[in-house]
Design a protein around this motif. Structure first.
Motif, PDB file in Angstrom:
ATOM      1  N   HIS A 153      -2.239  -4.457  -3.720  1.00 14.84           N
ATOM      2  CA  HIS A 153      -3.108  -3.325  -4.053  1.00 14.84           C
ATOM      3  C   HIS A 153      -2.950  -3.004  -5.539  1.00 14.84           C
ATOM      4  N   ARG A 154      -3.642  -3.764  -6.396  1.00 10.86           N
ATOM      5  CA  ARG A 154      -3.496  -3.593  -7.844  1.00 10.86           C
ATOM      6  C   ARG A 154      -4.019  -2.240  -8.316  1.00 10.86           C
ATOM      7  N   GLN A 155      -5.080  -1.759  -7.646  1.00  7.46           N
ATOM      8  CA  GLN A 155      -5.640  -0.479  -8.073  1.00  7.46           C
ATOM      9  C   GLN A 155      -4.624   0.650  -7.895  1.00  7.46           C
ATOM     10  N   LEU A 156      -3.808   0.554  -6.842  1.00 10.98           N
ATOM     11  CA  LEU A 156      -2.781   1.567  -6.613  1.00 10.98           C
ATOM     12  C   LEU A 156      -1.704   1.500  -7.690  1.00 10.98           C
ATOM     13  N   LEU A 157      -1.384   0.279  -8.123  1.00  9.98           N
ATOM     14  CA  LEU A 157      -0.413   0.123  -9.202  1.00  9.98           C
ATOM     15  C   LEU A 157      -0.959   0.723 -10.501  1.00  9.98           C
ATOM     16  N   LYS A 158      -2.225   0.446 -10.786  1.00  7.38           N
ATOM     17  CA  LYS A 158      -2.840   1.003 -11.993  1.00  7.38           C
ATOM     18  C   LYS A 158      -2.873   2.525 -11.932  1.00  7.38           C
ATOM     19  N   LYS A 159      -3.213   3.031 -10.762  1.00 13.13           N
ATOM     20  CA  LYS A 159      -3.290   4.487 -10.597  1.00 13.13           C
ATOM     21  C   LYS A 159      -1.926   5.124 -10.806  1.00 13.13           C
ATOM     22  N   SER A 160      -0.877   4.452 -10.302  1.00 11.51           N
ATOM     23  CA  SER A 160       0.477   4.963 -10.482  1.00 11.51           C
ATOM     24  C   SER A 160       0.834   5.080 -11.958  1.00 11.51           C
TER      25      SER A 160
END
Length: 521
Positions: free
Chosen positions: A504-511
């Motif tokens: 889940h790359r988007q979750l990493l970016k959001k973090s």
């Protein structure tokens, strides 16, 4: 050669197509699937499916009504799925890895009139806020789904459906926004079984398929449900929850075909010294869902003397349209186009890209979805004619092999040059202490400079100490151009994943954007 769908009659029910072809004497007593040590024959499967269809009819379900199926891979899933289609009702499988909020959304969005699930899930979802749902059926409890359908003493004739009408829906696991309902016609499963299952994989009646991906996932639906049935083979329904469970299943059932995903192949290799896998029964290993790092492919080949036949597909096309072939695999790539699919790489103007140039992947084929439910604008943005823009960035080499560069929103620029996170991840995977890695960009809010950030999980027995970090940094600088080497490294216990197992790359970016530092342990 005529298209597969042109050879199908106008009145066509795909449940009857797959079930009745296996009722001949040669196949009727053969095993259709295994579950918790028990074998179910094709004759038994046919009986359960037709009784399920009769039961749904007694609930006054009509053609095109929806039945939601929120279950792990188990016999009741199969009986309900085929039984609904047999009746002309539309099954909507829901991945049990979805969040409660997403499940509530899918139930409301699909307007399902019946939900088949477990008592545990019913309690989690109570109250279910949907004006359309009027029955919740349970697979466990005093009045279980199996007991209800076995009471049916009348066998329902199959509905006279069209090959072009909706047969089932699958919801995407998109990492942004709400899941989208992908509507597939009766013909779609036949196309995938013929063009990929038979032609590429060479599935045959003596095969036993084992899929890590579950049936609500398009990849798993083909692996377990309809591709083995297309040739009279058997499948294993697994409730494995860990790498050790998967290894135990493989040792017990002795499958001939393993449908895996990259993280599972990496996990099996990670525990090889304490729990080695006996691969003697496996004639074929397949990987899909996300890109398989070249280093994992090479290590699997060296450890088990088996190639991994990697491919890629989408929910919108139901299954795989790019695939390697055994004996012709190129590690790290998605392979060549599957017969029947026109796969192209085009630039922003729609012109074909020459070999070696990164562009946008677009695909044409007979298994393309009818569209997204209640998402007209998104359907039109994705599809024109029989062609779909997938949103993936690819390049094609001189030999006709396709190489995945990332999703269009995953590529980023550093020092003015485009970077594919997969390229960096593939190099870092070769470090002896790294188990998994995900690379994302981080922008310095003060100067708007983009830096490479790596999230890393370590192999068994390794702890995130400064010596290991320095070793990884040194390895990256030796094997990557300086601007591609990670400027920041975060050690995490595990990487976040979507409901279908993708990182889940988007979750990493959001973090990173919310906190400025990693906070996902």
């Amino acid at each position: 050669m005529s298209e597969i769908t042109e050879q199908l009659p106008e009145i066509f029910n795909v449940a009857a197509y797959f079930l009745e072809r296996n009722l001949a004497e040669e196949y009727s007593k053969r095993t259709a699937f295994y579950y918790q040590g028990k074998a179910y024959t094709y004759t038994e499967l046919n009986s359960y499916v037709r009784r399920a269809a009769q039961f749904f009819s007694n609930l006054n379900l009509e053609q095109e009504n929806r039945v939601a199926i929120l279950l792990p891979d188990m016999p009741e899933f199969i009986f309900a799925f085929w039984g609904a289609i047999w009746l002309g009702v539309v099954p909507v499988p829901i991945n049990t890895s979805c969040t409660v909020d997403d499940i509530r959304y899918i139930l409301k969005d699909s307007r399902a009139k019946v939900l088949l699930t477990t008592k545990e899930w019913q309690e989690k979802l109570t109250p279910i806020q949907s004006q359309f749902l009027h029955d919740v059926l349970l697979v466990n409890g005093e009045r279980s789904f199996i007991s209800l359908i076995t009471e049916q003493d009348k066998l329902q004739s199959c509905a006279e459906t069209s090959k072009d009408e909706a047969a089932f829906w699958l919801y995407t696991s998109g990492s942004t926004g709400k899941p989208k309902g992908v509507v597939h016609a009766h013909q779609s499963m036949v196309v995938c079984a013929e063009q990929y299952g038979k032609t590429i994989l060479g599935l045959h009646k003596d095969d036993i398929a084992y899929s890590v991906a579950k049936m609500p996932f398009a990849y798993g639906l083909g692996n377990t449900l309809y591709m083995p049935m297309a040739v009279g083979a058997a499948a294993v329904l697994s409730d494995a929850n860990s790498i050790f469970d998967i290894i135990s299943d493989l040792q017990s059932y002795r499958p001939t075909v393993l449908f895996g995903i990259p993280s599972v192949y990496a996990g099996i290799l990670n525990v090889h010294e304490i729990s080695p896998l006996d691969v003697s029964s496996l004639r074929l290993c397949v990987s899909a869902a996300e890109q398989l790092p070249k280093s994992i492919w090479q290590k699997w080949s060296a450890t088990y003397n088996r190639e991994i036949c990697e491919g890629i597909g989408t929910t919108e096309f139901l299954h795989i349209f790019l695939s390697n072939r055994i004996g012709e695999c190129k590690p790290g790539c998605s392979g060549r186009s599957v017969a029947g699919y026109d796969v192209q790489i085009v630039d922003e103007n729609g012109s074909l890209c020459p070999p070696g140039k990164i562009g946008n992947l677009q695909v044409s084929g007979e298994s393309l979805m009818l569209g997204y439910w209640n998402r007209l604008q998104q359907t039109r943005q994705a599809i024109y004619g029989s062609t779909m823009r997938t949103g993936d960035k690819y390049l094609r080499d001189a030999d006709g092999y396709f190489w995945f560069m990332g999703r269009k929103d995953e590529l980023f620029k550093v020092n003015g040059q485009w970077i594919s996170p997969l390229e960096i991840e593939d190099v870092l995977h070769q470090h002896p202490q790294i188990f998994e890695v995900a690379v994302v960009p981080e922008s310095d809010n003060g100067e708007q400079l983009t830096q490479v950030v790596a999230y890393i999980t370590l192999k068994l027995g390794q702890t995130p100490e400064s010596e290991i970090e320095q070793s990884i940094r040194k390895f990256a600088k030796q094997n990557l151009p300086h601007f591609k080497a990670p400027k920041t490294i975060h050690f995490v216990e595990e990487l976040p994943r979507t409901s279908t197992g993708k990182i889940h790359r988007q979750l990493l970016k959001k973090s990173l954007s919310l906190s400025g530092q990693a906070s996902i342990n």
